[in-house]
Scaffold this motif. Structure first.
Motif, short mmCIF file in Angstrom:
data_model
loop_
_atom_site.label_atom_id
_atom_site.label_comp_id
_atom_site.label_asym_id
_atom_site.label_seq_id
_atom_site.Cartn_x
_atom_site.Cartn_y
_atom_site.Cartn_z
N ASP A 202 0.84 -1.19 0.00
CA ASP A 202 0.00 0.00 0.00
C ASP A 202 0.88 1.25 0.00
O ASP A 202 0.70 2.15 0.80
CB ASP A 202 -0.94 -0.03 1.22
CG ASP A 202 -2.05 1.01 1.08
OD1 ASP A 202 -2.30 1.46 -0.05
OD2 ASP A 202 -2.66 1.37 2.10
N HIS A 369 7.40 2.12 5.57
CA HIS A 369 7.48 0.72 6.00
C HIS A 369 8.79 0.11 5.56
O HIS A 369 8.91 -1.09 5.39
CB HIS A 369 6.37 -0.10 5.31
CG HIS A 369 5.01 0.05 5.83
ND1 HIS A 369 4.66 -0.31 7.11
CD2 HIS A 369 3.87 0.49 5.28
CE1 HIS A 369 3.37 -0.10 7.29
NE2 HIS A 369 2.87 0.39 6.19
N TYR A 394 6.46 -7.07 4.94
CA TYR A 394 5.11 -6.48 4.91
C TYR A 394 4.13 -7.50 4.36
O TYR A 394 4.35 -8.07 3.29
CB TYR A 394 5.20 -5.25 4.01
CG TYR A 394 3.97 -4.41 3.86
CD1 TYR A 394 3.69 -3.38 4.75
CD2 TYR A 394 3.10 -4.62 2.79
CE1 TYR A 394 2.58 -2.57 4.58
CE2 TYR A 394 1.98 -3.81 2.62
CZ TYR A 394 1.73 -2.78 3.53
OH TYR A 394 0.62 -1.98 3.35
N ASN A 432 5.65 -5.82 9.47
CA ASN A 432 4.35 -5.13 9.56
C ASN A 432 3.23 -6.05 9.11
O ASN A 432 3.23 -6.52 7.97
CB ASN A 432 4.35 -3.89 8.67
CG ASN A 432 3.03 -3.15 8.75
OD1 ASN A 432 2.76 -2.46 9.73
ND2 ASN A 432 2.18 -3.32 7.75
N GLU A 433 2.30 -6.31 10.01
CA GLU A 433 1.09 -7.08 9.70
C GLU A 433 1.38 -8.36 8.95
O GLU A 433 0.94 -8.56 7.82
CB GLU A 433 0.12 -6.22 8.89
CG GLU A 433 -0.40 -5.04 9.68
CD GLU A 433 -1.45 -4.24 8.94
OE1 GLU A 433 -1.65 -4.48 7.74
OE2 GLU A 433 -2.07 -3.38 9.57
N TYR A 539 -12.00 -0.12 8.73
CA TYR A 539 -12.30 -1.42 8.11
C TYR A 539 -13.20 -2.29 8.98
O TYR A 539 -14.07 -2.99 8.49
CB TYR A 539 -11.01 -2.21 7.84
CG TYR A 539 -10.03 -1.49 6.94
CD1 TYR A 539 -10.35 -1.19 5.62
CD2 TYR A 539 -8.78 -1.12 7.41
CE1 TYR A 539 -9.46 -0.53 4.80
CE2 TYR A 539 -7.87 -0.46 6.59
CZ TYR A 539 -8.21 -0.17 5.29
OH TYR A 539 -7.32 0.47 4.49
N GLU A 580 -0.64 1.85 14.35
CA GLU A 580 -1.53 2.43 13.35
C GLU A 580 -2.95 2.48 13.87
O GLU A 580 -3.39 1.55 14.53
CB GLU A 580 -1.56 1.60 12.04
CG GLU A 580 -0.34 1.70 11.20
CD GLU A 580 -0.41 0.84 9.92
OE1 GLU A 580 -1.50 0.63 9.38
OE2 GLU A 580 0.67 0.38 9.51
N TRP A 623 -2.11 6.51 11.63
CA TRP A 623 -1.85 6.35 10.20
C TRP A 623 -2.65 7.40 9.46
O TRP A 623 -3.83 7.24 9.36
CB TRP A 623 -2.26 4.94 9.76
CG TRP A 623 -1.74 4.57 8.42
CD1 TRP A 623 -2.45 4.47 7.26
CD2 TRP A 623 -0.39 4.22 8.10
NE1 TRP A 623 -1.63 4.10 6.23
CE2 TRP A 623 -0.36 3.93 6.72
CE3 TRP A 623 0.80 4.14 8.83
CZ2 TRP A 623 0.81 3.57 6.06
CZ3 TRP A 623 1.96 3.78 8.18
CH2 TRP A 623 1.95 3.49 6.81
N ARG A 633 -5.22 2.05 -4.23
CA ARG A 633 -6.30 2.98 -3.91
C ARG A 633 -6.85 3.61 -5.19
O ARG A 633 -6.41 4.68 -5.61
CB ARG A 633 -5.78 4.06 -2.95
CG ARG A 633 -5.08 3.48 -1.73
CD ARG A 633 -6.03 2.64 -0.91
NE ARG A 633 -5.32 1.92 0.16
CZ ARG A 633 -5.96 1.21 1.09
NH1 ARG A 633 -7.26 1.09 1.09
NH2 ARG A 633 -5.26 0.56 2.01
N ASN A 643 -3.74 6.92 -0.92
CA ASN A 643 -4.33 6.54 0.36
C ASN A 643 -4.64 7.85 1.07
O ASN A 643 -3.76 8.69 1.26
CB ASN A 643 -3.33 5.69 1.15
CG ASN A 643 -3.91 5.18 2.46
OD1 ASN A 643 -4.49 5.96 3.22
ND2 ASN A 643 -3.72 3.90 2.74
N LYS A 645 -5.67 8.52 4.16
CA LYS A 645 -5.73 8.55 5.62
C LYS A 645 -4.83 9.62 6.23
O LYS A 645 -4.65 9.68 7.44
CB LYS A 645 -5.39 7.17 6.20
CG LYS A 645 -6.41 6.12 5.79
CD LYS A 645 -6.30 4.83 6.54
CE LYS A 645 -7.24 3.79 5.93
NZ LYS A 645 -6.81 3.29 4.62
C1 GCB Z 1 -2.28 -1.02 7.28
C2 GCB Z 1 -0.94 -1.07 6.67
C3 GCB Z 1 -0.62 0.20 5.93
C4 GCB Z 1 -1.82 0.64 5.12
C5 GCB Z 1 -2.96 0.92 6.07
C6 GCB Z 1 -4.25 1.30 5.34
O1 GCB Z 1 -2.60 -1.72 8.18
O2 GCB Z 1 0.06 -1.36 7.59
O3 GCB Z 1 0.49 -0.01 5.11
O4 GCB Z 1 -1.54 1.74 4.32
O5 GCB Z 1 -3.22 -0.21 6.83
O6 GCB Z 1 -4.43 2.45 5.03
O7 GCB Z 1 -5.04 0.40 5.10
#
Ligand code: GCB
Length: 676
Positions: A202, A369, A394, A432-433, A539, A580, A623, A633, A643, A645
């Motif tokens: 992402d 990241h 990631y 990460n995740e 989400y 985040e 985030w 996106r 993105n 956010k």
């Molecule tokens: C997450 C990821 C990040 C994404 C974010 C999102 O959990 O770690 O890389 O950009 O969510 O915006 O969904």
């Protein structure tokens, strides 16, 4: 001409030497040849900014080659040099002299409109001269090349580095000419199933020579790198030095004039030296980022830097900076500048980004990241911002692939060896995740072992995912219980919630029981700080609505009310960190629904109330600071491949949530700033 003939001959003779014609195998004729190229120097050349360097930044030539036909040895190939046709009969199907210009450092994707989505091979070329001297060594140094770079100097492939984001260098003394050195780099920014990260991220896979390029000149015997850290007792400095070419027994001198330190150590047979010297420096911390001029000298070589000294540790669920409790009031970022497209490659870019973090009241940045340029930690050191640095392990990684592990280990080692003198860096994050599996545990455990062996003066973390399915079920049950008493749910919806609870049987929460989400991902046992990414307000609500059988609108509204009643913690008795949370908003869009600034701000209010209730939580990096480019996106008109956010948009326009977080950092968490 001779070269062309030889190429032709090579093709005609390919297959087993001396084989009869019927056994000949030409199946590789039109494929891209695999080149046998040495790896770069395994060690990172540290303290780069104090060395004798010639910048190779500036204007280069660029050829775009999605078919990789320029690879030498292939039927079409030979772009590894700038050869011109010897006469009008020679067929050369490329030309650097007439190629377009490209700026280095910087990604190629945003320098040319037609390359924005490009993920494949390009060739960079430039000439340079060097006033060569005897008893000097010359090294080509790259701050980072995304993601697979093969370096050709005067036609010879001298090094190939795979992985991107981290620095590498190669000693080119024997290939160097004085005038007209022909430097060609093949760079490919395609990611795949076995790369780190994989193709699906992402964020934008910015390609090319994204960082500085230099020619570094050292004496014949030189210092490769040195690490100077404060001992945990804060009464001594521990120095380790790596050198090349010196005899065992030669001396290395450490000098820190402001601490009256001038101490010698001896180089051993491996070229290394070590020293512990008593000193009680003023400590580096946010608000008082004290740094000292430090020099390391051996023979004719001398390197210098400005270094801050501090300790970082944990005690139960508390984080201790210089022995005192601290909360990390943070924000996540990507390596993109404010107000310009592409990758942030300069010190000025980083300063602008971190200044905006400071205006939020942040004392901490999560550099997500992947490793940023060396400027990031340098600027953070100077500004007094604590830093989380990360490698791009990631989502889904080819955990069982040995070559993938090699790339990850290389990224870990190069990042650490580059930044181990940066006081700002307090956390190395290794993932990460990453969804749970046994092979994921083994892979990451290996990386954590590497981190601790290279540098035990910082904390290790990873942004965990948790057991999403189980968590969602628990959240669903508690939300249903909460909804019974909320005016937000209609009579019909309350009936649905009753049925959900009845179906939950024993698992249904007791009336009035608070909800604590406990993170127990086994990776938590290997790290020092248990970090967790969560998106209750974004989400989770979308997933829960169909699960519960009520509208998304109801779930979102209930969630905003419910979140402040929740608490979070871990199963490990360690500090918890929310690495985040967030929600998307298009700058300027107002109203009540998703994508509005108002909804994003409401999510922030609810999230921050939840964190304020959670005593184990010692830090947070929402985030994210700025909207960033992401191929994931696609929503036209809203996302447009970004993105959303961010607390600010790509041009720096602040959204409402920026002020919500700022008020939190200046309010409830204000006292956690430990400056004296
Ligand atoms: C997450 C990821 C990040 C994404 C974010 C999102 O959990 O770690 O890389 O950009 O969510 O915006 O969904």
């Amino acid at each position: 001409m001779i070269r062309t003939l030889m190429l032709l001959l090579a093709f005609l003779c390919s297959g087993t030497a001396g084989a009869v014609a019927s056994e000949k195998d030409d199946s590789a004729l039109f494929l891209t040849p695999e080149l046998d190229v040495p790896a770069p120097d395994p060690a990172v050349m540290g303290w780069i900014d104090s060395r004798n360097t010639t910048s190779l930044n500036g204007s280069w030539k660029l050829l775009v080659d999605p078919m990789k036909v320029g690879t030498p040895g292939g039927f079409f190939g030979g772009w590894a040099t700038t050869r011109e046709p010897v006469d009008e009969f020679q067929l050369l199907e490329y030309s650097y002299s007439d190629a377009a210009d490209i700026r280095v450092p910087g990604d190629f994707n945003t320098q040319r409109e037609d390359l924005i989505f490009y993920r494949d091979t390009v060739w960079y070329q430039r000439f340079f001269d060097v006033d060569q001297q005897a008893d000097r060594r010359y090294h080509l140094w790259f701050g980072g090349a995304n993601f697979d770079a093969t370096v050709f100097l005067n036609g010879t492939p001298v090094a190939r580095h795979t992985g991107g984001y981290v620095p590498f260098s190669v000693d080119v003394t024997s290939q160097l000419e004085t005038v007209g050195n022909d430097l060609v780099i093949r760079v490919n920014n395609r990611l795949g199933d076995a790369t780190v990260p994989t193709e699906r991220t992402d964020w934008w896979p910015y390609g090319g020579l994204t960082r500085d390029v230099m020619l570094v000149t050292t004496p014949e015997q030189y210092i490769v790198n040195a690490k100077v850290t404060l001992a945990p007792e804060r009464n001594a400095l521990v120095t380790t030095v790596a050198t090349r070419g010196f005899e065992a027994g030669a001396e290395v001198i450490l000098t820190i004039p402001e601490l009256d330190v001038e101490a010698a150590m001896q180089i051993d047979e491996r070229g290394e030296a070590e020293l512990r010297v008593g000193a009680e420096p003023e400590l580096w911390q946010p608000g008082a980022p004290r740094r000292y001029a430090v020099a390391v000298a051996a023979g004719d070589d001398r390197i210098e830097d400005r270094i801050g000294f501090r300790t970082i540790a944990t005690d139960g669920t508390t984080i201790l900076l210089n022995g005192e409790p601290i909360k990390f009031k943070g924000i996540s970022t990507h390596e993109e500048p404010i107000g310009r497209e592409g990758v942030a490659y300069s010190e000025a870019d980083m300063r602008v980004l971190f200044e905006e973090a400071e205006r939020l009241g942040a004392n901490f940045v999560r550099a997500a990241h992947y490793p940023y340029s060396r400027h990031a930690a340098r600027v953070a050191d100077e500004m007094g911002i604590l830093l989380w640095e990360e490698v791009p392990i990631y989502w889904n990684i080819a955990w069982e692939n040995a070559a993938t592990l090699d790339i990850a280990r290389d990224q870990v080692a190069r990042l650490i060896e580059r930044d181990w003198n940066r006081a700002s860096v307090v956390i190395w994050s290794v993932a990460n995740e990453t969804p749970y599996s046994r092979s994921r545990m083994q892979f990451i455990e290996r990386l954590i072992d590497d981190v601790r062996a290279l540098d035990n003066s910082r904390l290790v973390s990873a942004a965990l995912l948790g057991d999403t399915r189980r968590e969602l079920q628990r959240v669903a049950a508690h939300l249903a219980a909460y909804a019974r008493g909320s005016a937000l749910a209609s009579v019909e919806e309350k009936a649905i919630f009753e049925r959900v609870l009845a179906a939950a049987g024993d698992q249904a929460p007791e009336p009035g029981a608070g909800f604590k989400l406990v993170i127990d991902d086994p990776l938590g046992s290997l790290v020092d700080i248990v970090s967790y990414n969560q998106y209750f307000g974004w989400y989770y609500s979308r997933y829960l609505a169909p699960e519960l059988g009520v509208s998304e609108q109801t779930v979102r509204k209930l969630m905003l009310e419910f979140m402040p009643t929740m608490t979070m913690g871990t199963a490990f008795g360690k500090p918890m960190f929310i690495s985040e949370f967030g929600a998307g908003a298009k700058a300027g869009m107002r109203g009540v629904g998703v994508w509005t600034e108002d909804y994003q701000a409401a999510v922030y209010r609810a999230q921050l109330a939840m964190l304020a209730n959670s005593p184990e939580v010692q830090g947070v990096t929402p985030w994210i600071l700025k909207d960033f480019r992401a191929m994931l996106r696609t929503l036209p008109g809203i996302q447009d491949y970004r993105n959303r956010k961010g607390l600010i948009d790509q041009n720096g326009r602040r959204k409402l949530a920026f002020y919500v977080l700022r008020d939190f950092y200046h309010g409830p968490w204000a006292s956690s700033h430990v400056a004296h």
